[in-house]
Design an enzyme around this catalytic site. Sequence first.
Site, PDB file in Angstrom:
ATOM      1  N   ARG A 137       3.395  14.692   4.219  1.00  0.00           N
ATOM      2  CA  ARG A 137       2.130  13.971   4.447  1.00  0.00           C
ATOM      3  C   ARG A 137       0.907  14.887   4.315  1.00  0.00           C
ATOM      4  O   ARG A 137      -0.058  14.756   5.049  1.00  0.00           O
ATOM      5  CB  ARG A 137       2.093  13.296   5.830  1.00  0.00           C
ATOM      6  CG  ARG A 137       3.093  12.162   5.960  1.00  0.00           C
ATOM      7  CD  ARG A 137       2.617  11.078   6.923  1.00  0.00           C
ATOM      8  NE  ARG A 137       3.760  10.262   7.288  1.00  0.00           N
ATOM      9  CZ  ARG A 137       4.312  10.251   8.507  1.00  0.00           C
ATOM     10  NH1 ARG A 137       3.804  10.962   9.483  1.00  0.00           N
ATOM     11  NH2 ARG A 137       5.355   9.504   8.746  1.00  0.00           N
ATOM     12  N   ARG A 159      -4.387  11.090   6.240  1.00  0.00           N
ATOM     13  CA  ARG A 159      -5.569  10.674   7.001  1.00  0.00           C
ATOM     14  C   ARG A 159      -6.212  11.799   7.814  1.00  0.00           C
ATOM     15  O   ARG A 159      -7.281  11.627   8.360  1.00  0.00           O
ATOM     16  CB  ARG A 159      -5.203   9.522   7.944  1.00  0.00           C
ATOM     17  CG  ARG A 159      -4.948   8.228   7.215  1.00  0.00           C
ATOM     18  CD  ARG A 159      -4.439   7.166   8.169  1.00  0.00           C
ATOM     19  NE  ARG A 159      -3.122   7.496   8.693  1.00  0.00           N
ATOM     20  CZ  ARG A 159      -2.489   6.787   9.638  1.00  0.00           C
ATOM     21  NH1 ARG A 159      -3.080   5.727  10.162  1.00  0.00           N
ATOM     22  NH2 ARG A 159      -1.288   7.140  10.049  1.00  0.00           N
ATOM     23  N   ARG A 175      -9.864   6.203   0.568  1.00  0.00           N
ATOM     24  CA  ARG A 175      -9.050   5.029   0.869  1.00  0.00           C
ATOM     25  C   ARG A 175      -9.826   3.913   1.561  1.00  0.00           C
ATOM     26  O   ARG A 175      -9.321   2.802   1.704  1.00  0.00           O
ATOM     27  CB  ARG A 175      -7.880   5.447   1.785  1.00  0.00           C
ATOM     28  CG  ARG A 175      -6.687   6.003   1.032  1.00  0.00           C
ATOM     29  CD  ARG A 175      -5.433   5.189   1.140  1.00  0.00           C
ATOM     30  NE  ARG A 175      -5.628   3.822   1.595  1.00  0.00           N
ATOM     31  CZ  ARG A 175      -5.193   3.373   2.751  1.00  0.00           C
ATOM     32  NH1 ARG A 175      -4.570   4.155   3.583  1.00  0.00           N
ATOM     33  NH2 ARG A 175      -5.390   2.114   3.081  1.00  0.00           N
ATOM     34  N   ASP A 182       4.549   5.639  -1.341  1.00  0.00           N
ATOM     35  CA  ASP A 182       5.171   5.208  -0.090  1.00  0.00           C
ATOM     36  C   ASP A 182       6.628   4.859  -0.358  1.00  0.00           C
ATOM     37  O   ASP A 182       6.955   4.396  -1.456  1.00  0.00           O
ATOM     38  CB  ASP A 182       4.441   3.986   0.473  1.00  0.00           C
ATOM     39  CG  ASP A 182       4.845   3.712   1.915  1.00  0.00           C
ATOM     40  OD1 ASP A 182       5.765   2.893   2.126  1.00  0.00           O
ATOM     41  OD2 ASP A 182       4.282   4.336   2.826  1.00  0.00           O
ATOM     42  N   TYR A 199      14.208  -0.791   7.389  1.00  0.00           N
ATOM     43  CA  TYR A 199      12.880  -1.428   7.305  1.00  0.00           C
ATOM     44  C   TYR A 199      12.983  -2.883   6.842  1.00  0.00           C
ATOM     45  O   TYR A 199      12.291  -3.764   7.337  1.00  0.00           O
ATOM     46  CB  TYR A 199      11.986  -0.680   6.309  1.00  0.00           C
ATOM     47  CG  TYR A 199      11.194   0.462   6.901  1.00  0.00           C
ATOM     48  CD1 TYR A 199      10.193   0.231   7.841  1.00  0.00           C
ATOM     49  CD2 TYR A 199      11.431   1.777   6.508  1.00  0.00           C
ATOM     50  CE1 TYR A 199       9.448   1.276   8.372  1.00  0.00           C
ATOM     51  CE2 TYR A 199      10.688   2.835   7.041  1.00  0.00           C
ATOM     52  CZ  TYR A 199       9.697   2.576   7.974  1.00  0.00           C
ATOM     53  OH  TYR A 199       8.965   3.606   8.496  1.00  0.00           O
TER      54      TYR A 199
END
Length: 367
Positions: free
Chosen positions: A37, A41, A50, A86, A164
Amino acid sequence: ICSFVRSPKGFPKLKNDTFLRAARGEETEHTPVWCMRQAGRYLPEFRETRAAQDFFATCRSPKLCCELTLQPLRRFPLDAAIIFSDILVVPQALGMEVVMVPGKGPTFTEPLKEVEDLLKLRQKVDVTAELGYVFQAITLTRHSLEGRVPLIGFSGAPWTLMSYMIEGGGSTTMAKAKSWLYRHPEASHRLLRLLADVITDYLVGQVAAGAQALQLFESHAGHLGPEQFQDFALPYIRDIAQAVKSKLKEEALPLVPMIIFAKDAHYALHDLAHAGYEVVGLDWTIRPQEARAQTGKDVTLQGNLDPCALYAPKEKIGELVKKMLEGFGTQRYIANLGHGLYPDMNPEHVGAFVEAVHTHSRHINKH
């Protein structure tokens, strides 16, 4: 700035191959380092890029993926880039709808509930048609990197994606997905096989597009015990490594190093070291010496600083890195965190981590 380049041929010459050499077990002057990552963010420029965009719309824009992949490399002397994407693009390719819900994370509008729901999934996936946008992002980014560092491609592993798809999002227990393993073992294997086949084609396509290494994320390994891991995760992890390598050979594509990262699967480290991957990634809950003992001398290890260590003062980060390098040794080793960077981390502390790996590993190598 990333402008679209059509031809995947004629990539710029690689200037820093430290990461690739370490992955292949060759000697390096310093220990290479990258962060899971690292495009994320915690960077203000990431949030800015973004801001106006839906998350999955960003994933589908090669230009934006390229920009986000390059951002951390403008700040830090990292030894590898990992494409911004992703793991849930694979369930999307199978025909499932996933939306990013603010404050909640990725959410499936219609998760798999009954075995019959498997019939709704695409049984044959043309990865170029469904995931070509990832391939375009990889080609574009590989050109835009101008050979600075290698580019890593990735995918989620079958069990993690299956969990998921059944849970419909994140879960602390994975009870719905695990109940399938106990109640519907045959259907579970059908789904896992379908996922493994798509993932194989997807990873091969990433290499064709320009990826120079591949990482498989079994992020939910820790929800399985040793028996379930042996039955429902490991066989597919093995199959993917084998199938990817044989397809790369068939298609005369480069045989790139592959990394397996199975979070919290200590009980399986020995098996993972013999699963056909050049590199085994580690989370922060295992001692370096123990990991080496279980994996042997024939694989490179990657990891495993606790991401929360980056909240420490910079000097402390340096001490923790030094200790980690002494535990793993500087060779056949790629420094990383034991999981991804968190959104509230200070970029300067990420820089301190990267710098400490380079400084201390060079020093240890000299002496």
